[in-house]
Design a protein around this motif. Structure first.
Motif, PDB file in Angstrom:
ATOM      1  N   LYS A  82     -28.518 -42.205 -36.966  1.00  0.00           N
ATOM      2  CA  LYS A  82     -28.034 -42.762 -35.701  1.00  0.00           C
ATOM      3  C   LYS A  82     -26.975 -43.837 -35.937  1.00  0.00           C
ATOM      4  O   LYS A  82     -26.032 -43.972 -35.157  1.00  0.00           O
ATOM      5  CB  LYS A  82     -29.210 -43.340 -34.916  1.00  0.00           C
ATOM      6  N   ALA A  83     -27.103 -44.592 -37.011  1.00  0.00           N
ATOM      7  CA  ALA A  83     -26.109 -45.609 -37.351  1.00  0.00           C
ATOM      8  C   ALA A  83     -25.017 -45.037 -38.252  1.00  0.00           C
ATOM      9  O   ALA A  83     -23.839 -45.356 -38.098  1.00  0.00           O
ATOM     10  CB  ALA A  83     -26.781 -46.786 -38.050  1.00  0.00           C
ATOM     11  N   ALA A  84     -25.407 -44.191 -39.188  1.00  0.00           N
ATOM     12  CA  ALA A  84     -24.476 -43.714 -40.217  1.00  0.00           C
ATOM     13  C   ALA A  84     -23.394 -42.787 -39.683  1.00  0.00           C
ATOM     14  O   ALA A  84     -22.235 -42.882 -40.091  1.00  0.00           O
ATOM     15  CB  ALA A  84     -25.256 -43.005 -41.327  1.00  0.00           C
ATOM     16  N   GLY A 129     -19.994 -36.079 -40.320  1.00  0.00           N
ATOM     17  CA  GLY A 129     -21.161 -36.110 -39.440  1.00  0.00           C
ATOM     18  C   GLY A 129     -22.248 -35.142 -39.874  1.00  0.00           C
ATOM     19  O   GLY A 129     -23.427 -35.502 -39.932  1.00  0.00           O
ATOM     20  N   VAL A 130     -21.861 -33.923 -40.206  1.00  0.00           N
ATOM     21  CA  VAL A 130     -22.849 -32.922 -40.636  1.00  0.00           C
ATOM     22  C   VAL A 130     -23.479 -33.340 -41.953  1.00  0.00           C
ATOM     23  O   VAL A 130     -24.703 -33.275 -42.105  1.00  0.00           O
ATOM     24  CB  VAL A 130     -22.204 -31.526 -40.736  1.00  0.00           C
ATOM     25  N   TRP A 131     -22.660 -33.764 -42.905  1.00  0.00           N
ATOM     26  CA  TRP A 131     -23.197 -34.205 -44.188  1.00  0.00           C
ATOM     27  C   TRP A 131     -24.224 -35.330 -44.003  1.00  0.00           C
ATOM     28  O   TRP A 131     -25.311 -35.289 -44.551  1.00  0.00           O
ATOM     29  CB  TRP A 131     -22.087 -34.642 -45.135  1.00  0.00           C
ATOM     30  N   ARG A 132     -23.874 -36.316 -43.234  1.00  0.00           N
ATOM     31  CA  ARG A 132     -24.778 -37.456 -43.062  1.00  0.00           C
ATOM     32  C   ARG A 132     -26.043 -37.053 -42.289  1.00  0.00           C
ATOM     33  O   ARG A 132     -27.128 -37.535 -42.587  1.00  0.00           O
ATOM     34  CB  ARG A 132     -24.058 -38.621 -42.387  1.00  0.00           C
ATOM     35  N   TRP A 133     -25.920 -36.167 -41.343  1.00  0.00           N
ATOM     36  CA  TRP A 133     -27.093 -35.680 -40.613  1.00  0.00           C
ATOM     37  C   TRP A 133     -28.036 -34.955 -41.574  1.00  0.00           C
ATOM     38  O   TRP A 133     -29.248 -35.198 -41.569  1.00  0.00           O
ATOM     39  CB  TRP A 133     -26.649 -34.756 -39.478  1.00  0.00           C
TER      40      TRP A 133
END
Length: 140
Positions: A82-84, A129-133
């Motif tokens: 949510k933050a990253a 975004g996908v990587w961090r998710w």
């Protein structure tokens, strides 16, 4: 002054965010490489490895400046998706502008056209975004 710079860096870069940093560079390199392959074919990567890397460099320089500046590696970024993810996307906007600016100079070939700028902006943001998710789904 050195103390204020060190304090700024300490707030912006948390050692716990190292996995994010490694993954960000891999994700950005991968998505940029996909673009190189789409335009030049797979053989281009081995036939012109320096040109391939010089396509990545302006954007990785942009990310090296923008990511920490925006806080993409701060303690908060290392705590949750949510933050990253928003920090990475905001950082990528600035990083892409820096990368595109560098490509606009004689230092890097390729130039800048509006469609390229938009595709780079969107695909980079999605990749980060996908990587961090995925990272936070796996890491918990």
């Amino acid at each position: 002054m050195a103390t204020s710079v060190a304090s700024f860096i300490d707030r912006r870069i948390d050692p716990g965010a190292l996995p994010l940093a490694v993954g960000d560079v891999v994700a950005l390199s991968a998505i940029l490489t996909v673009g190189v392959v789409n335009h030049n074919g797979v053989d281009y990567l081995t036939a012109f490895p320096v040109a391939w890397l010089l396509t990545l460099v302006p954007f990785l320089i942009g990310w090296a400046v923008a990511g920490p500046l925006i806080g993409a590696y701060s303690a908060g970024a290392a705590e949750s998706a949510k933050a990253a993810i928003p920090l990475a996307v905001r950082g990528w906007v600035l990083a892409a502008v820096i990368g595109l600016g560098l490509r606009w100079t004689p230092l890097f070939a390729g130039g800048v056209v509006l469609v390229f700028a938009l595709v780079t902006l969107v695909t980079g943001a999605v990749a980060l975004g996908v990587w961090r998710w995925v990272y936070f789904k796996i890491a918990g």
